[in-house]
Design a protein around this motif. Structure first.
Motif, PDB file in Angstrom:
ATOM      1  N   LEU A 156     -28.784  57.628  25.949  1.00  0.00           N
ATOM      2  CA  LEU A 156     -30.017  58.270  25.489  1.00  0.00           C
ATOM      3  C   LEU A 156     -31.100  58.131  26.559  1.00  0.00           C
ATOM      4  N   GLY A 178     -35.157  58.777  27.282  1.00  0.00           N
ATOM      5  CA  GLY A 178     -36.511  59.186  26.980  1.00  0.00           C
ATOM      6  C   GLY A 178     -37.144  59.776  28.227  1.00  0.00           C
ATOM      7  N   PHE A 232     -38.739  53.576  18.888  1.00  0.00           N
ATOM      8  CA  PHE A 232     -37.295  53.424  18.727  1.00  0.00           C
ATOM      9  C   PHE A 232     -36.794  53.507  17.282  1.00  0.00           C
ATOM     10  N   GLU A 244     -33.336  55.249  15.981  1.00  0.00           N
ATOM     11  CA  GLU A 244     -32.316  54.342  15.453  1.00  0.00           C
ATOM     12  C   GLU A 244     -31.810  54.818  14.094  1.00  0.00           C
ATOM     13  N   TRP A 268     -28.031  50.354  18.589  1.00  0.00           N
ATOM     14  CA  TRP A 268     -28.316  49.995  19.991  1.00  0.00           C
ATOM     15  C   TRP A 268     -27.336  48.957  20.524  1.00  0.00           C
ATOM     16  N   SER A 316     -30.066  52.991  26.011  1.00  0.00           N
ATOM     17  CA  SER A 316     -31.319  53.688  26.299  1.00  0.00           C
ATOM     18  C   SER A 316     -31.715  53.553  27.772  1.00  0.00           C
ATOM     19  N   ASP A 345     -34.591  55.893  30.789  1.00  0.00           N
ATOM     20  CA  ASP A 345     -35.676  56.872  30.888  1.00  0.00           C
ATOM     21  C   ASP A 345     -35.428  57.794  32.075  1.00  0.00           C
ATOM     22  N   ASN A 365     -34.185  63.035  24.878  1.00  0.00           N
ATOM     23  CA  ASN A 365     -35.268  63.079  23.902  1.00  0.00           C
ATOM     24  C   ASN A 365     -36.540  63.527  24.608  1.00  0.00           C
TER      25      ASN A 365
END
Length: 293
Positions: free
Chosen positions: A84, A86, A142, A146, A160, A166, A168, A217
């Motif tokens: 994932l 961000g 988060f 989640e 997680w 996660s 970025d 995201n």
């Protein structure tokens, strides 16, 4: 091959299990090299190089080292997980709860690492690895994600831990992204040494996890991945409201071709922001993934 991330040319197929230690070590090395950089100088460079034309700066924070990843990649189920992304980590001012419980120690450890204390780097890695089980989690960002991952893909207490890793797209901190020019980010991603070092972390992460898909995201993240890694522009997801920015496609990163699911920044009104939105999106996505085999 199974649905999801698949290898383009490494040993002609899936990496063999004996390479688990090698991929773990490669991720350590790439992360160490990235975090060893002079982050204040990198931010000074990038604030000029990726700022919008009318902005004085891109407003990345020079006092805070970047984040290589969030959560423990070494506990993930290889080939049964998602990577994932961000947009970038949100800055919190000195004196705020998030600064005191996350930022202060991170800064001190990386600065100590730069002063020659190798042990400080491993302590810093432990902070990043234990992020979701140490009380450090920034809940406002988060918790929504989640809950949606738990409802739709991984029915476990803490997705997680073993299933959602996660990162970025831009690993340096800022209060917002209003002054960042995305076209300039795409241009610098494969040119500035800081971004090139970060790409090595991303590639090593993918080698280690073999994620089923990359989940972006935020529209800004989608534009970056399309521009830097995309085989072509991503397609709007058929059957979903176009305004929510849900798109699907493929990226080529290192030795891998990986399916990508992207959407506008979650929990905002112009994004998939309801339980039903996510249920529909997940259902269509799962069907689409199945057709990629």
């Amino acid at each position: 091959h199974r649905s999801g991330c698949y290898c383009l040319n490494l040993y002609g197929g899936w990496p063999i299990s004996g390479l688990v230690t090698a991929t773990r070590d490669a991720l350590y090395r790439a992360t160490r090299d990235f975090m060893a950089r002079d982050y204040a100088q990198d931010v000074a460079d990038l604030n000029e190089l990726i700022r919008k034309e009318r902005s004085l700066s891109a407003n990345l924070r020079p006092e805070m080292p970047p984040i290589p990843f969030t959560g423990d990649p070494f506990k993930k189920k290889k080939g049964d997980c998602v990577l994932l992304f961000g947009i970038n980590p949100k800055w919190h001012d000195i004196g705020t709860d998030q600064y005191e419980k996350e930022f202060a120690e991170s800064r001190a450890l990386i600065d100590s690492f730069h002063d020659g204390n190798a042990e400080a780097f491993y302590k810093y890695l432990d902070l990043r690895r234990n992020y979701f089980c140490s009380g450090m989690k920034y809940g406002r960002h988060f918790t929504f994600l989640e809950n949606r991952f738990r409802e739709n893909w991984y029915s476990v207490d803490v997705p997680w831990e073993m299933h959602v890793q996660s990162m970025d797209c831009i690993p340096w901190f800022s209060t917002n992204t209003n002054d960042i020019d995305i076209e300039k980010v795409i241009f610098q991603f494969t040119r500035h040494p800081a971004f090139i070092a970060y790409i090595e972390v991303i590639k090593a992460m993918i080698d280690h996890l073999e994620p089923n898909w990359i989940h972006l995201n935020g529209k800004m993240g989608r534009l970056i991945f399309e521009g830097v890694f995309g085989k072509s522009e991503f397609d709007p997801m058929f059957g979903m409201d176009l305004k929510k920015g849900i798109r699907v496609g493929h990226c080529e990163i290192g030795d891998w071709e990986i399916p990508v699911l992207s959407h506008n920044f979650a929990s905002r009104s112009s994004s998939p922001n309801t339980i039903e939105d996510w249920r529909m999106m997940a259902s269509i996505w799962n069907d689409w993934l199945g057709l990629q085999e």
